[in-house]
Design a protein around this motif. Structure first.
Motif, PDB file in Angstrom:
ATOM      1  N   GLY A 316       0.818  -1.204   0.000  1.00  0.00           N
ATOM      2  CA  GLY A 316       0.000   0.000   0.000  1.00  0.00           C
ATOM      3  C   GLY A 316       0.853   1.256   0.000  1.00  0.00           C
ATOM      4  O   GLY A 316       0.613   2.194  -0.774  1.00  0.00           O
ATOM      5  N   VAL A 317       1.873   1.266   0.846  1.00  0.00           N
ATOM      6  CA  VAL A 317       2.733   2.445   0.903  1.00  0.00           C
ATOM      7  C   VAL A 317       3.531   2.584  -0.391  1.00  0.00           C
ATOM      8  O   VAL A 317       3.734   3.691  -0.902  1.00  0.00           O
ATOM      9  N   MET A 318       3.943   1.445  -0.946  1.00  0.00           N
ATOM     10  CA  MET A 318       4.640   1.515  -2.231  1.00  0.00           C
ATOM     11  C   MET A 318       3.703   2.093  -3.294  1.00  0.00           C
ATOM     12  O   MET A 318       4.123   2.845  -4.175  1.00  0.00           O
ATOM     13  N   GLY A 319       2.434   1.751  -3.183  1.00  0.00           N
ATOM     14  CA  GLY A 319       1.445   2.306  -4.109  1.00  0.00           C
ATOM     15  C   GLY A 319       1.382   3.815  -3.995  1.00  0.00           C
ATOM     16  O   GLY A 319       1.328   4.524  -5.004  1.00  0.00           O
ATOM     17  N   ILE A 320       1.418   4.322  -2.761  1.00  0.00           N
ATOM     18  CA  ILE A 320       1.402   5.779  -2.574  1.00  0.00           C
ATOM     19  C   ILE A 320       2.625   6.394  -3.248  1.00  0.00           C
ATOM     20  O   ILE A 320       2.552   7.428  -3.903  1.00  0.00           O
ATOM     21  N   MET A 321       3.762   5.704  -3.106  1.00  0.00           N
ATOM     22  CA  MET A 321       4.984   6.201  -3.744  1.00  0.00           C
ATOM     23  C   MET A 321       4.813   6.263  -5.262  1.00  0.00           C
ATOM     24  O   MET A 321       5.361   7.151  -5.914  1.00  0.00           O
ATOM     25  N   LEU A 322       4.044   5.321  -5.832  1.00  0.00           N
ATOM     26  CA  LEU A 322       3.927   5.247  -7.291  1.00  0.00           C
ATOM     27  C   LEU A 322       2.867   6.200  -7.857  1.00  0.00           C
ATOM     28  O   LEU A 322       2.805   6.399  -9.062  1.00  0.00           O
ATOM     29  N   ILE A 323       2.032   6.767  -6.990  1.00  0.00           N
ATOM     30  CA  ILE A 323       0.960   7.646  -7.490  1.00  0.00           C
ATOM     31  C   ILE A 323       1.503   8.762  -8.387  1.00  0.00           C
ATOM     32  O   ILE A 323       1.031   8.935  -9.520  1.00  0.00           O
TER      33      ILE A 323
END
Lengths: 459, 267
Positions: A316-323
């Motif tokens: 999930g946090v990696m997803g935030i990084m990829l936004i």
């Protein structure tokens, strides 16, 4: 010392530039003949001729100096002492001589070592003087040649361009060689690993327990090197990351590009860019300190068993990084759609939403897909967040509430600590690295394909 | 030739009434005053040409007629523009629906990166004009026929619209605009990106369209205005200096600026 040499060369080149330009300028002003090139090009030609060969010479010299001096010193050591020494002993002696030469003397070394150290030092000082003399001579010859070429016919303009072209070629070749070097070292170490562990076991094994005994008497697992559970962990975390990043990134980009007023856009875009500038280590903190406990307590409230290091938190946090990554790609793809198409659709009585859905999005989709694929390869290669927030044990599971480990986490843990480099445990890291490289390379190639296709779409 | 145009214009002016009437229209781009107090009556079933030097505001005024200027943030329109007696800038008017009634063709052909069929079917689908697939096929065919493109593309309706030649693309865009059954067709220099043969085809088409629509065309070509239009408006620096029968404008203009422009002394 070398720093001074480069400084002097820079100065010489600058002097060459000024001198040649002045001479050429005077000749152009005074002479009746029309000069082919402007004075500045004659100056630049002198600059390149004075500086470039000399710098190349210095670099080459520095590359060779060490090994040449070493071999001279070693060659001059007494035969009697050298007889029957293996390579390991020899390099030990070499190191000892060098440390004596630097003045670090332990105990009382044999006189022949002292003698060799002295020879080593004198060779070095000779070499240093020789380097200065030779370099300055080369620079002087370059300057002389450049000065003697000043004439109306001389095409300094083209020469300067040719030289800079070669310089650029050299730089790109260097970059390519470095890439090849990295790949070659990966392949080399991986082959060593596959000598010890069969490649089929690595590719198809369902167990990953790299803890093997380093000494005979150590208690440890037998060691299993199947990369499937590790790679599955990477896939689970990447999937979670994409499920978070793709919708949010896509929709926010569409909103900002097509619906937001310019005022909102001018405020929100920089904020999104700040998100791209957050170091991954900080995302890691966020994952373990905020997200993971939140998921755990939410799970407890719902009566679900949640591991402390869930794939959900890390992903999930990696997803935030990829936004920001995805939204900036979407943004580019949408902006690249010609305004004429937008106007055409609006003029037919379509709303903005219909225009986005039916015209802009289909036209931009190849670019967006390219961006998503690049985001995937970033997620697969991302290390810091997962090292901090994901688990260490390789479990064969696709449950995002379980603890999983990733390829990058395993590489880091395998290489931390002091195990030897001929150990399968250490070498496994290179095999994992190689697989990671192959996967991300393939994804990048596909992404490039997509992006290229989309360039051809309208026109 | 002039005589026939005069005769036609007279016939036209006898049977037609004002489709669009604009009164005291002012347009601002930020601080720039682009259109100053323009009042004009545009007739039904006729071709009206807007001419004038570059930057005189004729395209800007054209884009007011279907509220395309709404899509530009900094643009502001004042005054009233009525379509069939109803103010199109009234709060009750949905600009999206308005644009279905007032179609537009742009300077550069801008087919969507879709098939020829989907290009035409786009508008009718959005507005729910077709009840069935057969209906839609019928609309596509009749739009293409009216745009004089049917014979050329009937065998490759699934081919991408972007693969057509420039002139065909422009006729495709006209067909696309016709397919939503508009009442007015606005054309912003529709031939400026076309070669002479394609231009002739499009002009022929415009003349044909006049039977069913009110057509407003912005053009830089005086000859084109003379050939296709019945009424001509001359714009200069945001003002509409003269508006009259085309034959009058091109033979005996009232304004000296108009005279100078049509004889090529400036512009």
């Amino acid at each position: 010392m070398i720093g001074y040499l480069f400084l002097v060369l820079l100065l010489a080149a600058a002097v060459g530039y000024v001198m040649n330009r002045a001479t050429a300028r005077a000749a152009i002003a005074g002479g009746s003949a029309r000069f082919h090139s402007l004075a500045g090009f004659h100056g630049a030609y002198a600059l390149l001729l004075t500086g470039l060969p000399a710098v190349l010479f210095v670099l080459l010299w520095l590359l060779l100096q060490g090994s040449v001096i070493d071999s001279i010193v070693i060659g001059s050591l007494p035969e009697t002492e050298m007889a029957g020494l293996d390579a390991g002993r020899l390099s030990l002696i070499e190191a000892e001589i060098k440390s004596i030469a630097r003045g670090n003397i332990f105990g009382t070394p044999e006189p022949w070592k002292l003698e060799a150290a002295e020879r080593y030092n004198s060779l070095r000082s000779i070499a240093s003087v020789a380097l200065w003399v030779a370099t300055l001579a080369i620079a002087a010859v370059g300057l002389y040649v450049a000065r003697s070429r000043i004439s109306p016919e001389f095409r300094a303009r083209h020469r300067v361009e040719a030289i800079t072209t070669w310089l650029m070629i050299a730089c790109s070749v260097l970059a390519i060689f470095v890439t090849f070097g990295i790949v070659a070292s990966l392949i080399y170490e991986s082959i060593r690993f596959f000598d010890k562990v069969p490649i089929t076991e690595f590719l198809f094994g369902l167990n990953w327990e790299p803890q093997i005994a380093l000494r005979e008497d150590q208690v440890a697992g037998a060691g299993a090197f199947g990369w499937v559970p590790v790679f599955l962990g990477t896939i689970v975390i990447t999937t979670v990351a994409l499920v978070v990043a793709v919708p949010i990134g896509l929709l926010s980009a569409i909103y900002l590009n097509e619906f937001a007023s310019s005022r909102i856009r001018s405020i929100s875009k920089p904020i999104l860019e700040v998100l791209a500038g957050v170091p991954t280590v900080v995302y890691g903190f966020f994952a373990i300190l905020v997200v993971a406990p939140a998921i755990r307590s939410a799970g407890a409230a719902l009566g679900i068993d949640v591991a402390p290091n869930t794939a959900l938190a890390a992903g999930g946090v990696m997803g935030i990084m990829l936004i920001p990554f995805i939204s900036s790609f979407t943004d580019d793809a949408l902006s690249a759609v010609p305004r004429a198409l937008r106007d055409g659709s609006l003029a037919l009585g379509a709303t903005r939403g219909e225009t986005v859905r039916k015209i802009l999005f289909p036209a931009a989709i190849p670019g967006i897909v390219g961006g998503v694929l690049l985001a995937v390869s970033r997620a697969i290669g991302e290390t810091m967040i997962v090292v901090m927030a994901a688990g260490l044990i390789a479990t064969l599971t696709v449950n995002p509430l379980d603890s999983v480990t990733t390829v990058t986490v395993q590489i880091v843990t395998l290489l931390i600590g002091d195990s030897e480099f001929d150990n399968p445990k250490t070498l496994a890291a290179f095999a994992l690295g190689l697989m990671l490289f192959i996967v991300t390379l393939a994804l990048n190639l596909i992404a490039l394909r997509f992006v290229r296709k989309y360039r051809e779409l309208y026109d | 030739m002039n005589k026939t145009i005069t005769a036609e214009a007279q016939i036209a002016s006898n049977i037609v009434s004002a489709k669009i009437s604009a009164r005291k229209v002012n347009v601002f781009y930020g601080d720039t005053h682009a259109i100053k107090d323009v009042s004009i009556e545009i007739l039904d079933r006729s071709v009206t040409a807007f001419i004038g030097p570059s930057g005189c505001g004729k395209s800007t005024f054209l884009r007011c007629l279907n509220r395309m200027n709404d899509t530009i943030d900094i643009c502001r329109v004042e005054g009233t523009i009525e379509l069939d007696g109803h103010d199109i800038y009234d709060a009750s008017v949905d600009p999206v629906q308005l644009r279905a009634r007032v179609g537009m063709v742009f300077q550069k052909p801008n087919p969507f990166p879709k098939s020829i069929y989907d290009n035409i079917a786009y508008g009718p689908k959005i507005h729910g004009l077709a009840q069935s697939k057969a209906d839609l096929d019928g609309i596509v065919e009749s739009a293409l026929r009216r745009a004089a493109l049917w014979e050329e593309v009937k065998d490759r309706l699934a081919a991408p619209g972007t693969g057509l030649s420039g002139g065909q693309q422009q006729r495709l865009c006209i067909a696309r605009a016709i397919a939503t059954a508009p009442e007015v067709l606005l054309m912003d220099e529709p031939c400026s990106a076309l070669d002479p043969i394609a231009t002739a085809q499009v002009e022929e088409l415009i003349d044909e369209l006049r039977k069913s629509y009110s057509v407003v065309i912005v053009t830089h070509s005086m000859q084109q205005a003379a050939r296709v239009s019945q009424k001509t408006a001359f714009f200069h620096l945001g003002l509409m200096l003269e508006y009259d029968d085309t034959s009058k404008i091109f033979t005996n203009p009232d304004h000296e600026k108009t005279q100078a422009y049509i004889t090529g002394r400036f512009g």
